[in-house]
Design an enzyme around this catalytic site. Structure first.
Site, PDB file in Angstrom:
ATOM      1  N   LYS A 119       0.820  -1.211   0.000  1.00 43.13           N
ATOM      2  CA  LYS A 119       0.000   0.000   0.000  1.00 43.13           C
ATOM      3  C   LYS A 119       0.855   1.263   0.000  1.00 43.13           C
ATOM      4  CE  LYS A 119      -3.786  -2.396   2.318  1.00 43.13           C
ATOM      5  NZ  LYS A 119      -3.148  -3.707   2.232  1.00 43.13           N
ATOM      6  N   GLU A 188      -1.325   6.555   8.118  1.00 44.67           N
ATOM      7  CA  GLU A 188      -1.994   7.535   7.276  1.00 44.67           C
ATOM      8  C   GLU A 188      -3.057   8.259   8.097  1.00 44.67           C
ATOM      9  OE1 GLU A 188      -3.727   5.342   4.066  1.00 44.67           O
ATOM     10  OE2 GLU A 188      -5.426   4.637   5.235  1.00 44.67           O
ATOM     11  N   HIS A 223     -12.165  -2.556  10.978  1.00 45.24           N
ATOM     12  CA  HIS A 223     -11.739  -2.207   9.614  1.00 45.24           C
ATOM     13  C   HIS A 223     -11.963  -3.351   8.630  1.00 45.24           C
ATOM     14  CE1 HIS A 223     -10.005   1.077  11.810  1.00 45.24           C
ATOM     15  NE2 HIS A 223      -9.271   0.227  12.496  1.00 45.24           N
ATOM     16  N   ARG A 279      -6.843  -8.524  -6.708  1.00 43.47           N
ATOM     17  CA  ARG A 279      -7.459  -9.843  -6.558  1.00 43.47           C
ATOM     18  C   ARG A 279      -8.965  -9.681  -6.580  1.00 43.47           C
ATOM     19  NH1 ARG A 279      -9.340  -9.487  -1.272  1.00 43.47           N
ATOM     20  NH2 ARG A 279      -8.154  -8.115   0.089  1.00 43.47           N
TER      21      ARG A 279
END
Length: 620
Positions: A119, A188, A223, A279
């Protein structure tokens, strides 16, 4: 040159393996399953044409061993490998190993996976950069610590206080390494009230990229998505087209081929790029329902070299998916294990599952039991159909999130399309309030009494009622009934009918039917789960106040540093960490006081109810 696929090995387990096998069978393609020792009798291993054992139980020993999976494919005569989702599905080295073995890889090129699988690198490719964990300031809080590899909510932690950052980084690294074999994490900004919106893409090797609509996946726990739908409702004008353009841009930037997902956080009418999943996603089913596609079949065709039509099919209607988990949302989403006695949903919805009646739910893998999907002409109809199906479903076994799903679907914030990723932060307590049917214990007792009455249960003394005790939603309840010449009776209701499988009670002039299922001491009355208790409880079965018990089977992966008997602890302080079903679970001190006993040891295997520690509260 187009190379036809004849035999596919699925490098995965559970519902995704079963789902891929179904498409392969319909396409005339033979299938090969791989399974760990824990999955020897799992549904995916049974429904495949051939199965190959991967010795061991933990993912690191089995489903994360790309070398063993390639050997299994060659030994079984497969000519292609489908990675499913999770495990090695976004591992470029595994994709290369498959190709180097002369097998067809049903997925994007390894270079595309490599560019997007991390990421951090994906953000750089899109012109973004993560925060420097060492330089995060109070002004930048809250932040999200996130695993660079993999997904599914593992390796993620929200940090709202700067002093908690180092602990969150450590825990996220450990969880990511266990789930994905890669402990890299990054930081982040965390947007409190954003919506999680994504775009499904499908691309061929001839330059065509389809943006297949949007999905909203804002309802998440830890999450990890709980309810997903397509299309995302209520997006501002022009934003959908912007999301499509960004998704196609990301795909073209890495010469993407196959199915994938580009994820965004939408807030204040703006889209913030999160990541690209190289994916198939769990929630691909809602896109299939809306577009009338089989994405696995399309993956197979693309892998064989076929070109997509220039334009995708037109979208129709609305689809919603709920993930049914073996977990207790009211107890910090604690995963549950045991025997799944029965799993069945009414006609009119789709059920994707890797389990069948009688299967054991173990500790080694994700606690998702099934996906239940409803499609209808409108969003309101799809919501109503899915909630109704979940309410009427037969789900007998460990505790699940079924009640939470039904209440979430019917919550005004969701039905109006105003939900965001903070939905459960705001509403979890109300959504998990116990609400067992007040007549369920009586119905269970009457069904049991009917069974025993065949062996002589009638009494001529209505003043001497029979009593039965049950545990319901954590509380003990006692119900009383009696046998009469006319049959069974109870206070306040009229018993219209009673047998071992169904009871009909007339309550305030309305007849209510209760469907009963019994498995030993476990009794299921509609959606209410009860445990029959002994008539005379064991007086020795008591625990000292402040006892901390293992809430699930698992492994003790950490004990708080320096913790020892006699130590002073504060309420909420983390004492012991368990790992179960690929998640870490913190066991905290219930009160401020003294640790009078510590039985947990790092590396220890524990069972539910095992005593881990005892905290004696400080007297005021």
């Amino acid at each position: 040159m187009i190379s036809a696929i004849s035999t596919v090995l699925v490098a995965n387990r559970g519902e995704i393996a079963c789902r891929i096998f179904r498409t392969c069978r319909e396409s005339g393609i033979r299938t090969v399953a791989v399974h760990s020792d824990a999955d020897e009798n799992a549904l995916h291993a049974r429904v495949a044409d051939t199965a190959v054992r991967l010795p061991g139980a933990a993912p690191a020993e089995t489903y994360l061993r790309g070398d063993l999976i390639v050997k299994a494919a060659l030994a079984a005569g497969a000519d292609a490998v489908h990675p499913g989702y999770g495990f090695l599905s976004e591992n470029p080295d595994f994709a290369r190993a498959v190709l180097d073995a002369g097998l067809t890889w049903i997925g994007p090129p390894p270079e595309a996976i490599e560019a997007m699988a991390s990421k951090t690198r994906a953000k750089e490719l899109m012109g973004l950069a993560p925060l420097d964990a060492a330089q995060v300031t109070e002004a930048e809080l809250p932040v999200l610590v996130k695993a660079a590899a993999g997904g599914g909510g593992r390796g993620m932690r929200i940090v709202r206080r700067l002093e908690e950052l180092s602990t969150a980084l450590e825990a996220a690294r450990a969880e990511a390494a266990s789930a994905f074999g890669d402990g890299e994490v990054f930081v982040e900004p965390y947007l409190e009230h954003g919506r999680h919106v994504e775009v499904q893409i499908l691309a061929d090797a001839h330059g065509t990229v389809w943006p297949l609509g949007t999905r909203d996946c804002s309802l998440q726990r830890r999450h990890q998505k709980v309810i997903e739908e397509a299309p995302a409702p209520g997006l501002p004008e022009g934003l959908t087209e912007q999301l499509y353009a960004l998704a196609v841009q990301a795909a073209r930037a890495v010469a993407y081929v196959g199915a994938g997902t580009v994820e965004f956080l939408v807030a204040d009418g703006r889209a913030h790029f999160l990541e690209m999943n190289t994916r198939l996603q769990v929630e691909h089913r809602v896109t299939e329902e809306v577009f009338g596609l089989d994405l696995v079949a399309e993956q197979l065709r693309v892998a064989e070299g076929h070109a997509l039509p220039k334009e995708p099919p037109r979208a129709r209607g609305h689809a919603i998916e709920a993930r049914l988990y073996a977990e207790d949302p009211a107890r910090d989403w604690a995963p549950q294990t045991g025997t799944l006695h029965r799993l069945a949903v009414p006609a009119g919805v789709r059920l994707d599952t890797g389990y069948t009646d009688g299967d054991a739910i173990g500790v080694h893998y994700d606690p998702m039991l099934a996906k239940v999907v409803a499609h209808a002409a409108t969003r309101a109809e799809a919501i109503r159909r899915l909630a109704g199906a979940l309410e009427r479903a037969e789900i007998h076994g460990p505790a699940t999130n079924r009640a939470l799903l039904i209440r979430s679907l019917r919550h005004e914030e969701f039905t109006s399309g105003r939900m965001d990723t903070g939905f459960y932060d705001r509403h979890l307590t109300a959504l998990t309030e116990p609400a067992p049917d007040p007549y369920a214990p009586l119905a269970a007792a009457l069904a049991d009494a009917h069974g025993r009455s065949r062996f002589g249960g009638w009494r001529n003394l209505p003043s001497q009622p029979q009593a039965k005790r049950y545990a319901v939603a954590g509380e003990e309840q006692e119900v009383r009934y009696w046998h009469t010449r006319e049959g069974l009776g109870a206070d306040g209701v009229r018993v219209v009918h009673a047998d071992e499988r169904a009871v009909v009670l007339e309550v305030d002039g309305v007849e209510r039917k209760f469907v009963i299922a019994r498995y030993g001491d476990e009794v299921y009355v509609g959606t209410t789960r009860l445990t029959a208790l002994p008539r005379f409880p064991d007086p020795t079965a008591r625990l000292a106040p402040g006892s901390l018990l293992a809430p699930m089977p698992g492994t003790v992966v950490r004990v708080a540093e320096g913790l020892a008997e006699g130590a002073a602890v504060r309420a909420g302080q983390g004492l012991v960490w368990l790992e179960a079903m690929k998640m870490q679970h913190r066991i905290s001190a219930p009160v401020t006081g003294t640790l009078t006993a510590l039985h947990a040891r790092t590396g220890q295997q524990v069972e539910p109810g095992m005593l881990l520690a005892v905290v004696q509260e400080t007297s005021s």
